[in-house]
Design a protein around this motif. Structure first.
Motif, mmCIF file in Angstrom:
data_model
loop_
_atom_site.group_PDB
_atom_site.id
_atom_site.type_symbol
_atom_site.label_atom_id
_atom_site.label_comp_id
_atom_site.label_asym_id
_atom_site.label_seq_id
_atom_site.Cartn_x
_atom_site.Cartn_y
_atom_site.Cartn_z
ATOM 1 N N PHE A 82 0.925 -1.069 0.125
ATOM 2 C CA PHE A 82 0.174 -0.088 -0.237
ATOM 3 C C PHE A 82 0.931 1.091 -0.005
ATOM 4 O O PHE A 82 1.538 1.511 0.854
ATOM 5 N N LEU A 83 1.046 1.949 -1.156
ATOM 6 C CA LEU A 83 1.757 3.119 -1.413
ATOM 7 C C LEU A 83 1.128 4.505 -1.095
ATOM 8 O O LEU A 83 -0.022 4.597 -1.410
ATOM 9 N N VAL A 84 1.797 5.395 -0.492
ATOM 10 C CA VAL A 84 1.177 6.703 -0.018
ATOM 11 C C VAL A 84 2.171 7.770 -0.738
ATOM 12 O O VAL A 84 3.317 7.571 -0.422
ATOM 13 N N ALA A 85 1.529 8.750 -1.440
ATOM 14 C CA ALA A 85 2.229 9.785 -2.124
ATOM 15 C C ALA A 85 2.045 10.917 -1.126
ATOM 16 O O ALA A 85 0.867 11.320 -0.645
ATOM 17 N N TRP A 86 3.097 11.707 -0.932
ATOM 18 C CA TRP A 86 3.385 12.629 0.148
ATOM 19 C C TRP A 86 3.944 14.077 -0.495
ATOM 20 O O TRP A 86 4.696 13.793 -1.242
ATOM 21 N N ASP B 274 0.896 -15.572 -9.210
ATOM 22 C CA ASP B 274 1.100 -14.577 -10.492
ATOM 23 C C ASP B 274 0.229 -13.640 -10.634
ATOM 24 O O ASP B 274 0.520 -12.816 -11.533
ATOM 25 N N THR B 275 -0.688 -13.427 -9.702
ATOM 26 C CA THR B 275 -1.727 -12.195 -10.270
ATOM 27 C C THR B 275 -1.800 -11.212 -8.950
ATOM 28 O O THR B 275 -2.017 -11.944 -7.555
ATOM 29 N N ALA B 276 -1.940 -9.884 -9.233
ATOM 30 C CA ALA B 276 -2.454 -9.283 -8.162
ATOM 31 C C ALA B 276 -3.316 -8.111 -8.565
ATOM 32 O O ALA B 276 -3.583 -7.960 -9.916
ATOM 33 N N GLN B 277 -4.091 -7.549 -7.648
ATOM 34 C CA GLN B 277 -5.103 -6.563 -7.970
ATOM 35 C C GLN B 277 -4.816 -5.108 -7.386
ATOM 36 O O GLN B 277 -4.106 -5.057 -6.296
ATOM 37 N N ILE B 278 -4.912 -4.081 -8.237
ATOM 38 C CA ILE B 278 -4.705 -2.598 -7.871
ATOM 39 C C ILE B 278 -5.879 -2.376 -7.409
ATOM 40 O O ILE B 278 -7.066 -2.169 -7.970
ATOM 41 N N VAL B 279 -6.089 -1.648 -6.156
ATOM 42 C CA VAL B 279 -7.064 -1.088 -5.476
ATOM 43 C C VAL B 279 -6.776 0.183 -4.874
ATOM 44 O O VAL B 279 -5.528 0.425 -4.499
ATOM 45 N N ARG B 280 -7.763 1.009 -4.486
ATOM 46 C CA ARG B 280 -7.612 2.168 -3.633
ATOM 47 C C ARG B 280 -6.746 3.172 -4.307
ATOM 48 O O ARG B 280 -5.881 4.210 -3.391
ATOM 49 N N MET B 281 -6.569 3.175 -5.568
ATOM 50 C CA MET B 281 -5.938 4.459 -6.364
ATOM 51 C C MET B 281 -6.886 5.757 -6.134
ATOM 52 O O MET B 281 -7.905 5.781 -6.533
ATOM 53 N N ILE C 148 1.179 12.286 -10.495
ATOM 54 C CA ILE C 148 1.002 11.585 -9.295
ATOM 55 C C ILE C 148 0.526 10.434 -9.624
ATOM 56 O O ILE C 148 1.045 9.115 -9.286
ATOM 57 N N GLY C 149 -0.694 10.208 -10.027
ATOM 58 C CA GLY C 149 -1.291 9.026 -10.179
ATOM 59 C C GLY C 149 -0.429 8.111 -11.235
ATOM 60 O O GLY C 149 -0.353 6.689 -10.735
ATOM 61 N N GLY C 150 -0.031 8.351 -12.087
ATOM 62 C CA GLY C 150 1.086 7.453 -12.838
ATOM 63 C C GLY C 150 2.161 7.148 -12.308
ATOM 64 O O GLY C 150 2.634 5.980 -12.546
ATOM 65 N N GLN C 151 2.775 7.959 -11.319
ATOM 66 C CA GLN C 151 3.670 7.585 -10.679
ATOM 67 C C GLN C 151 3.663 6.342 -9.699
ATOM 68 O O GLN C 151 4.376 5.470 -9.586
ATOM 69 N N ILE C 152 2.433 6.598 -9.078
ATOM 70 C CA ILE C 152 1.894 5.549 -8.263
ATOM 71 C C ILE C 152 1.827 4.276 -8.948
ATOM 72 O O ILE C 152 2.216 3.141 -8.435
ATOM 73 N N LEU C 153 0.933 4.265 -10.114
ATOM 74 C CA LEU C 153 0.736 3.238 -10.985
ATOM 75 C C LEU C 153 1.947 2.463 -11.437
ATOM 76 O O LEU C 153 2.195 1.118 -11.103
#
Length: 152
Positions: free
Chosen positions: A55-59, A76-83, A94-99
């Motif tokens: 879980f990544l947080v941008a400050w 082999d699989t993960a899901q991205i949530v809470r963007m 910022i969103g692109g960097q998080i992704l």
């Protein structure tokens, strides 16, 4: 908030709870125009809800300006949530960097694909994910579902 101030990306910490929850809920309220708090119980204890996730947080300074989580689903699989990115800072990368950081983390951990979903009427969000290489697999119950195949 100064949009030119450096953005730092750090893993979620328990002390981030209130600020991260507030950012995500504000984003949902902005998209929906209203908010039903009962639909988001995972945000009441993010540390517990996402214990196995990245879980990544941008400050920006002392302010939380973005979030995103990579939740493992299988070997082999993960899901991205809470963007989520603060409304005043959207379309600034910022969103692109998080992704990108979430995808890099997935690759480093040997994952082969990432899936995610978003509301089918959120065209700007759909375009964001498509711009970053995700492709729509299907629509169901008002949501658009995506996949990104990862290469080593």
């Amino acid at each position: 908030m100064n949009p030119d101030k450096e953005i730092r990306f750090l893993p979620f910490q328990a002390e981030d709870q209130a600020a991260v929850k507030a950012l995500i809920l504000a984003g949902l309220a902005g998209h929906w125009g209203t908010l039903d708090l009962s639909l988001n119980p995972d945000l009441n204890d993010i540390g517990r809800s996402y214990a196995g996730a990245y879980f990544l947080v941008a400050w920006q300074g002392q302010t939380v300006v973005g979030t995103g989580a990579l939740v493992p689903l299988s070997a082999d699989t993960a899901q991205i949530v809470r963007m989520s990115v603060a409304a005043g800072l959207r379309r600034k990368g910022i969103g692109g960097q998080i992704l990108a950081r979430l995808c890099d983390h997935a690759r480093l951990n040997g994952l082969q694909k990432i899936i995610l979903e978003t509301t089918a009427t959120w065209q700007d969000v759909i375009e964001f994910y498509q711009t970053h290489g995700f492709r729509i697999t299907h629509y169901q119950d008002g949501d658009a579902y995506f996949v990104l195949a990862l290469s080593a």
